[in-house]
Design a protein around this motif. Structure first.
Motif, short mmCIF file in Angstrom:
data_model
loop_
_atom_site.label_atom_id
_atom_site.label_comp_id
_atom_site.label_asym_id
_atom_site.label_seq_id
_atom_site.Cartn_x
_atom_site.Cartn_y
_atom_site.Cartn_z
N GLU A 1 0.79 -1.23 0.00
CA GLU A 1 0.00 0.00 0.00
C GLU A 1 0.83 1.28 0.00
O GLU A 1 1.82 1.39 0.72
CB GLU A 1 -0.90 -0.01 1.24
N VAL A 2 0.37 2.23 -0.80
CA VAL A 2 0.89 3.59 -0.79
C VAL A 2 -0.09 4.43 0.03
O VAL A 2 -1.25 4.58 -0.35
CB VAL A 2 1.02 4.17 -2.21
N LYS A 3 0.39 4.94 1.15
CA LYS A 3 -0.47 5.67 2.09
C LYS A 3 0.36 6.76 2.74
O LYS A 3 1.45 6.49 3.26
CB LYS A 3 -1.02 4.69 3.13
N ARG A 4 -0.13 7.97 2.71
CA ARG A 4 0.66 9.09 3.22
C ARG A 4 0.72 9.16 4.75
O ARG A 4 1.75 9.52 5.32
CB ARG A 4 0.10 10.42 2.68
N ARG A 5 -0.40 8.84 5.40
CA ARG A 5 -0.45 8.93 6.87
C ARG A 5 -1.11 7.70 7.45
O ARG A 5 -1.92 7.04 6.79
CB ARG A 5 -1.25 10.17 7.31
N ASP A 6 -0.78 7.39 8.72
CA ASP A 6 -1.49 6.30 9.38
C ASP A 6 -2.77 6.82 9.99
O ASP A 6 -3.13 8.01 9.84
CB ASP A 6 -0.58 5.62 10.41
N ALA A 7 -3.48 5.96 10.70
CA ALA A 7 -4.80 6.32 11.22
C ALA A 7 -4.73 7.42 12.28
O ALA A 7 -5.73 8.09 12.56
CB ALA A 7 -5.48 5.08 11.80
N GLY B 1 7.88 9.87 5.02
CA GLY B 1 9.24 10.20 5.44
C GLY B 1 10.08 10.86 4.37
O GLY B 1 11.28 10.57 4.25
N GLY B 2 9.46 11.71 3.58
CA GLY B 2 10.22 12.41 2.55
C GLY B 2 10.40 11.65 1.25
O GLY B 2 10.94 12.18 0.28
N ARG B 3 9.95 10.41 1.21
CA ARG B 3 10.08 9.63 -0.02
C ARG B 3 9.05 10.08 -1.05
O ARG B 3 7.97 10.53 -0.71
CB ARG B 3 9.88 8.14 0.27
N THR C 1 9.09 -0.15 7.27
CA THR C 1 10.30 -0.95 7.18
C THR C 1 11.31 -0.27 6.26
O THR C 1 10.93 0.48 5.36
CB THR C 1 9.98 -2.37 6.65
N GLY C 2 12.57 -0.55 6.48
CA GLY C 2 13.59 0.03 5.61
C GLY C 2 13.65 -0.62 4.26
O GLY C 2 14.13 -0.01 3.29
N SER C 3 13.15 -1.86 4.17
CA SER C 3 13.26 -2.61 2.92
C SER C 3 12.06 -3.53 2.75
O SER C 3 11.99 -4.58 3.40
CB SER C 3 14.55 -3.43 2.89
N PRO C 4 11.10 -3.18 1.90
CA PRO C 4 10.01 -4.11 1.62
C PRO C 4 10.50 -5.47 1.11
O PRO C 4 9.90 -6.50 1.42
CB PRO C 4 9.19 -3.37 0.56
N ALA C 5 11.59 -5.48 0.35
CA ALA C 5 12.12 -6.75 -0.15
C ALA C 5 12.57 -7.65 1.00
O ALA C 5 12.32 -8.86 0.99
CB ALA C 5 13.27 -6.50 -1.12
N ALA C 6 13.24 -7.06 1.99
CA ALA C 6 13.66 -7.84 3.16
C ALA C 6 12.45 -8.32 3.95
O ALA C 6 12.45 -9.44 4.50
CB ALA C 6 14.58 -7.00 4.04
N TRP C 7 11.40 -7.49 4.02
CA TRP C 7 10.15 -7.87 4.69
C TRP C 7 9.56 -9.10 4.02
O TRP C 7 9.16 -10.06 4.68
CB TRP C 7 9.20 -6.69 4.63
N VAL C 8 9.51 -9.10 2.70
CA VAL C 8 8.96 -10.23 1.95
C VAL C 8 9.83 -11.46 2.12
O VAL C 8 9.33 -12.58 2.28
CB VAL C 8 8.80 -9.86 0.46
N ASP C 9 11.14 -11.29 2.12
CA ASP C 9 12.05 -12.42 2.33
C ASP C 9 11.82 -13.05 3.71
O ASP C 9 11.82 -14.28 3.86
CB ASP C 9 13.50 -11.99 2.19
N ALA C 10 11.62 -12.20 4.71
CA ALA C 10 11.37 -12.70 6.07
C ALA C 10 10.04 -13.44 6.13
O ALA C 10 9.91 -14.46 6.83
CB ALA C 10 11.39 -11.54 7.07
N MET C 11 9.05 -12.95 5.40
CA MET C 11 7.76 -13.64 5.34
C MET C 11 7.92 -15.02 4.70
O MET C 11 7.37 -16.02 5.19
CB MET C 11 6.75 -12.81 4.55
N ALA C 12 8.69 -15.09 3.62
CA ALA C 12 8.91 -16.36 2.94
C ALA C 12 9.63 -17.35 3.85
O ALA C 12 9.29 -18.55 3.88
CB ALA C 12 9.71 -16.14 1.66
N ALA C 13 10.60 -16.86 4.61
CA ALA C 13 11.33 -17.73 5.54
C ALA C 13 10.40 -18.25 6.63
O ALA C 13 10.46 -19.43 7.01
CB ALA C 13 12.51 -16.97 6.15
N ALA C 14 9.53 -17.38 7.12
CA ALA C 14 8.58 -17.79 8.16
C ALA C 14 7.59 -18.81 7.62
O ALA C 14 7.20 -19.74 8.33
CB ALA C 14 7.84 -16.56 8.69
#
Length: 240
Positions: free
Chosen positions: A25-31, A38-40, A220-233
């Motif tokens: 998801e692309v979302k500017r603010r949380d609830a 963060g400037g991205r 997260t700093g890296s969505p790719a690392a997040w996905v890798d961690a999900m795959a490992a889990a």
């Protein structure tokens, strides 16, 4: 609906075909109104999702979260991935506008829509070539979902009555999954409140066909690392 008949509905097709079926998801603010960008730039966020293997992207255009229709248009110019417009859609003209802005799916919130409106809007989505992404919070809301086999049906783990400010109840997803699957949707989804890769893996292991994740990925700093961690889990869960 057969796979052959799904041609022309790229959002559902992409989600079903993905080995990592996470709608990012692309979302500017949380609830709570805190900045998630963060400037991205949108380009930087979308690029990180593409690298992570996102099959689809959700674009929050609702004002609660700092969004606007222009954000959907901007993201559509950046990627060929199918897009979900996440907003409160209540009229047929909003569906047509979503298509013009580049959406492949739109959010239909069952808690906000009378049964007759849900039927009308699901039909309009399908006639327009958009996947209805129907969001439910209890079993009674499933009764109003027409053409469920052509819809993505998502269990929202948070409550719009509190502007989704709570932590979310993942037990809701697990409790509703049998009823959602029995309705015939090709892709049951758990949405919101998914706080990390381990939780994501558990929900997929439980039988969800997809997930919608925003805040956790944006923080997260890296969505790719997040996905890798999900795959490992998921691998760990598979051998238990």
């Amino acid at each position: 609906m057969t796979k052959q008949n799904r041609t022309g509905f790229p959002f559902l097709e992409a989600l079903l075909a993905s080995p990592t079926p996470v709608v990012m998801e692309v979302k500017r603010r949380d609830a709570h109104g805190y900045d998630l960008v963060g400037g991205r730039t949108p380009a930087a966020i979308v690029g990180s999702y593409e690298v992570a293997g996102a099959p689809c992207i959700s674009v929050v255009t609702g004002r609660w979260f700092g969004g606007s229709p222009a954000l959907l248009r901007d993201v559509a110019a950046l990627t060929d991935l199918p897009l979900l417009q996440k907003d409160f859609i209540t009229r047929k003209d909003q569906i047509r506008t979503a298509k013009e802005l580049g959406a492949s799916a739109v959010l239909l919130t069952a808690a906000l829509l009378p049964a007759t409106s849900m039927s009308t809007l699901v039909t309009e989505c399908l006639l327009t070539g958009l996947t209805p992404f129907v969001e439910v919070t209890d079993e009674s809301e499933l009764e109003a979902v027409h053409h469920p086999e052509e819809c993505v049906i998502a269990v929202n783990n948070k409550d719009i009555k509190t502007r989704e400010r709570g932590a979310g109840d993942l037990g809701r997803s697990l409790d509703l999954l049998p009823a959602v699957r029995a309705l015939g949707t090709a892709c049951p989804v758990s949405a919101s409140g998914i706080d990390g890769p381990a939780t994501a893996a558990e929900l997929l292991d439980a039988g969800f066909g997809g997930l919608l994740v925003g805040t956790s990925l944006l923080r997260t700093g890296s969505p790719a690392a997040w996905v890798d961690a999900m795959a490992a889990a998921r691998k760990e869960l598979a051998v238990r």
